[in-house]
Design an enzyme around this catalytic site. Structure first.
Site, mmCIF file in Angstrom:
data_model
loop_
_atom_site.group_PDB
_atom_site.id
_atom_site.type_symbol
_atom_site.label_atom_id
_atom_site.label_comp_id
_atom_site.label_asym_id
_atom_site.label_seq_id
_atom_site.Cartn_x
_atom_site.Cartn_y
_atom_site.Cartn_z
ATOM 1 N N GLU A 216 -12.558 1.341 -1.427
ATOM 2 C CA GLU A 216 -12.474 0.456 -0.770
ATOM 3 C C GLU A 216 -14.023 1.593 0.017
ATOM 4 O OE1 GLU A 216 -8.828 -0.471 1.035
ATOM 5 O OE2 GLU A 216 -8.830 1.157 2.667
ATOM 6 N N ASP B 165 -6.745 3.078 -3.953
ATOM 7 C CA ASP B 165 -6.778 2.210 -3.037
ATOM 8 C C ASP B 165 -8.230 2.522 -2.381
ATOM 9 O OD1 ASP B 165 -6.437 -0.859 -2.674
ATOM 10 O OD2 ASP B 165 -6.752 0.664 -0.532
ATOM 11 N N HIS C 20 1.029 -1.440 0.015
ATOM 12 C CA HIS C 20 -0.494 0.210 -0.330
ATOM 13 C C HIS C 20 0.502 1.149 -0.032
ATOM 14 C CE1 HIS C 20 -3.397 1.951 0.301
ATOM 15 N NE2 HIS C 20 -3.932 2.042 1.368
HETATM 16 N N1 LIG Z 1 -6.314 -6.875 4.101
HETATM 17 C C1 LIG Z 1 -6.281 -6.482 2.633
HETATM 18 O O1 LIG Z 1 -6.161 -8.303 1.867
HETATM 19 C C2 LIG Z 1 -5.268 -6.364 1.722
HETATM 20 C C3 LIG Z 1 -5.220 -5.897 0.354
HETATM 21 C C4 LIG Z 1 -4.400 -5.186 -0.328
HETATM 22 C C5 LIG Z 1 -3.478 -4.223 0.299
HETATM 23 N N2 LIG Z 1 -3.348 -4.311 1.637
HETATM 24 C C6 LIG Z 1 -2.571 -3.622 2.591
HETATM 25 O O2 LIG Z 1 -1.342 -4.852 2.907
HETATM 26 C C7 LIG Z 1 -0.822 -4.453 4.097
HETATM 27 C C8 LIG Z 1 -1.192 -5.436 5.618
HETATM 28 O O3 LIG Z 1 -2.913 -5.285 5.289
HETATM 29 P P1 LIG Z 1 -3.375 -7.112 6.227
HETATM 30 O O4 LIG Z 1 -5.027 -6.278 5.391
HETATM 31 O O5 LIG Z 1 -2.779 -7.721 5.865
HETATM 32 O O6 LIG Z 1 -2.843 -6.170 7.957
HETATM 33 P P2 LIG Z 1 -4.136 -6.937 9.046
HETATM 34 O O7 LIG Z 1 -4.855 -5.463 9.974
HETATM 35 O O8 LIG Z 1 -4.503 -7.967 8.837
HETATM 36 O O9 LIG Z 1 -2.582 -6.617 10.032
HETATM 37 C C9 LIG Z 1 -1.489 -7.405 9.841
HETATM 38 C C10 LIG Z 1 -0.947 -7.457 11.478
HETATM 39 O O10 LIG Z 1 -0.405 -6.300 11.640
HETATM 40 C C11 LIG Z 1 -0.141 -6.953 13.322
HETATM 41 N N3 LIG Z 1 -0.381 -5.419 14.492
HETATM 42 C C12 LIG Z 1 -0.575 -4.701 13.840
HETATM 43 N N4 LIG Z 1 -0.510 -4.008 14.846
HETATM 44 C C13 LIG Z 1 0.683 -4.177 15.229
HETATM 45 C C14 LIG Z 1 1.384 -3.749 15.914
HETATM 46 N N5 LIG Z 1 1.674 -2.205 16.559
HETATM 47 N N6 LIG Z 1 2.776 -3.632 16.405
HETATM 48 C C15 LIG Z 1 2.245 -5.911 15.893
HETATM 49 N N7 LIG Z 1 1.916 -5.907 15.105
HETATM 50 C C16 LIG Z 1 0.972 -5.349 14.879
HETATM 51 C C17 LIG Z 1 -1.469 -7.963 13.439
HETATM 52 O O11 LIG Z 1 -0.967 -8.626 14.775
HETATM 53 C C18 LIG Z 1 -1.459 -8.613 11.961
HETATM 54 O O12 LIG Z 1 -1.532 -10.103 12.486
HETATM 55 C C19 LIG Z 1 -1.622 -2.659 4.571
HETATM 56 O O13 LIG Z 1 -0.633 -2.376 3.819
HETATM 57 C C20 LIG Z 1 -2.157 -3.000 3.565
HETATM 58 O O14 LIG Z 1 -3.605 -2.344 3.640
HETATM 59 C C21 LIG Z 1 -4.367 -5.323 2.607
HETATM 60 C C1 LIG Z 2 -9.458 -6.004 -0.297
HETATM 61 C C2 LIG Z 2 -8.880 -4.406 -0.222
HETATM 62 C C3 LIG Z 2 -10.939 -3.811 -0.021
HETATM 63 O O1 LIG Z 2 -9.286 -3.769 -2.538
HETATM 64 C C4 LIG Z 2 -7.759 -4.209 0.252
HETATM 65 O O2 LIG Z 2 -7.379 -2.505 -0.685
HETATM 66 C C5 LIG Z 2 -7.796 -3.125 1.939
HETATM 67 O O3 LIG Z 2 -7.782 -2.305 2.333
HETATM 68 O O4 LIG Z 2 -8.279 -4.425 2.711
HETATM 69 MG MG LIG Z 3 -6.827 -1.325 0.911
HETATM 70 MG MG LIG Z 4 -7.270 -2.561 -2.434
#
Ligand SMILES: NC(=O)c1ccc[n+]([C@@H]2O[C@H](COP(=O)([O-])OP(=O)(O)OC[C@H]3O[C@@H](n4cnc5c(N)ncnc54)[C@H](O)[C@@H]3O)[C@@H](O)[C@H]2O)c1
Ligand SMILES: CC(C)(O)[C@@H](O)C(=O)O
Ligand SMILES: [Mg+2]
Ligand SMILES: [Mg+2]
Length: 347
Positions: free
Chosen positions: A211, A207, A123
């Site tokens: 969302e 993004d 991200h």
């Molecule tokens: N969720 C998605 O499908 C998705 C899609 C595209 C991009 N992203 C991006 O990927 C990245 C990860 O997102 P995610 O949704 O997998 O994350 P998440 O919100 O599920 O968190 C991931 C991990 O971070 C840990 N965490 C949170 N705060 C913490 C802290 N203070 N210290 C240590 N660990 C901590 C949690 O235990 C968890 O295992 C972000 O930058 C997000 O924007 C997510």
């Molecule tokens: C899966 C999404 C919504 O595309 C992502 O951007 C996220 O932040 O979880």
């Molecule tokens: Mg997002």
């Molecule tokens: Mg996204």
């Protein structure tokens, strides 16, 4: 390869021109440390491992996600470590903590970013809004991004099915001269179907808009509005739910995914056609000002500020649970749970 998207020509990278073998060659001496095991962490780490890369996972011990990592086959002391140990061992640090969590861990990550390492994001958030996050990477490391355009759950599921979710990629800083081949190799390694290029700012602004907009915020708003109008006019929950959500996800969206909305308009009843042609513009005109307001809030950093503020609180999970239960306990999604049970494939 160059492809026309309407009248605009863009460069995309596919597995044909950058095969997995090439990705493995580029990254053969790297230790990829996936930091965080939430939603993207498992998808990316498992796909990289199954694709033959050298991957370790960093996660807080004594957490549910540590246990999940163990259940997924990561071995403590061999491929699963505390966050700081993973930062030390990795040559590529995949920063996959929640965007707010990244702020707290940044001093530790920064300490272990020795020259030549790569800092990888999914991200553009941390770097773009660095006035709020404090994430300013040192100049002698590569700073790269691969952002799967979908949930980590789909990234893994589609990989297992032999398909691939699309991702964008970006280079913020090329300190080694190898950032481009590193980022594309990682994009292919995590299971992307194809990759399109962007920059950190465009990734995060599109993004956050998506969302909050058509992917989740706007669609839930439209579902709720139509469901309420049907219910207020005496329709049963099952009729209202079927006509609002179930038909969309089960029948129409798979067809739209395959063939486009233009095809869908050409292949419904002439009655539906007439009405849908008449009504899409009023819906566009009613919602466009809200999208403009949303984009401005994203651009001004207000959405980032709200997200950091609320997700950094100690009791954020409890507060979130309350808000999520409003959705979960709504009649519409209760009706949805019953309707899902009735699908023959779920019996
Ligand atoms: N969720 C998605 O499908 C998705 C899609 C595209 C991009 N992203 C991006 O990927 C990245 C990860 O997102 P995610 O949704 O997998 O994350 P998440 O919100 O599920 O968190 C991931 C991990 O971070 C840990 N965490 C949170 N705060 C913490 C802290 N203070 N210290 C240590 N660990 C901590 C949690 O235990 C968890 O295992 C972000 O930058 C997000 O924007 C997510
Ligand atoms: C899966 C999404 C919504 O595309 C992502 O951007 C996220 O932040 O979880
Ligand atoms: Mg997002
Ligand atoms: Mg996204």
């Amino acid at each position: 390869m160059k492809l026309k998207f309407g009248t605009v020509e863009e460069d995309v990278v596919t597995r044909e021109e950058f095969p997995l073998e090439k990705a493995r060659e580029v990254l053969k001496d790297e230790v990829i440390a996936v930091l965080g095991y939430g939603v993207q962490g498992p998808g990316q780490a498992l796909n990289l491992k199954d694709n033959g890369f050298n991957v370790i996972v960093g996660q807080r011990k004594n957490s549910k996600t540590w246990d999940k990592a163990v259940a997924d086959g990561w071995v403590p002391g061999e491929t699963l470590f505390e966050l700081e140990e993973a930062c030390e061992k990795g040559t590529i640090l995949q920063f996959l903590l929640s965007d707010a969590g990244q702020i707290a861990l940044w001093p530790t990550v920064k300490k272990h970013l020795s020259p030549g390492k790569a800092l990888y994001f999914s991200h553009g958030f941390g770097v773009t809004y660095n006035d709020q996050t404090g994430i300013v990477p040192p100049e002698d490391v590569d700073v790269i991004l691969v952002a799967p355009k979908g949930s980590g759950t789909s990234l893994r599921r589609m990989f297992v099915e032999g398909r691939g979710l699309n991702s964008s990629f970006a280079i913020y800083q090329d300190a080694t001269g190898k950032a481009r081949e590193r980022v594309i190799a990682l994009g292919i390694g995590v299971g992307s179907g194809y990759l399109f290029e962007t920059d950190f700012y465009r990734e995060v602004t599109s993004d956050l808009t998506g969302e909050r907009g058509t992917l989740m915020g706007a669609i839930q708003g439209i579902f709720a509005a139509q469901y309420e109008v049907l219910r207020e006019n005496g329709h049963s929950p099952s009729e209202a739910f079927n006509e609002t959500v179930e038909e969309l996800t089960q029948s129409l969206m798979p067809l739209v995914a395959e063939n486009g909305m233009d095809w869908m308009y050409a292949n419904c009843s002439t009655t539906a056609q007439r009405g849908a042609l008449d009504w899409w513009k009023p819906f566009r005109d009613a919602s466009k000002p809200v999208f403009e307001q949303l984009y401005k809030s994203v651009k001004d950093g207000k959405e980032a500020a709200k997200s950091i503020e609320s997700n950094s609180k100690a009791d954020y999970r409890e507060k979130l649970e309350e808000e999520l239960s409003e959705l979960r306990d709504s009649e519409m999604w209760k009706a949805g749970a019953t309707v899902r049970k009735l699908r023959p494939e779920n019996n």
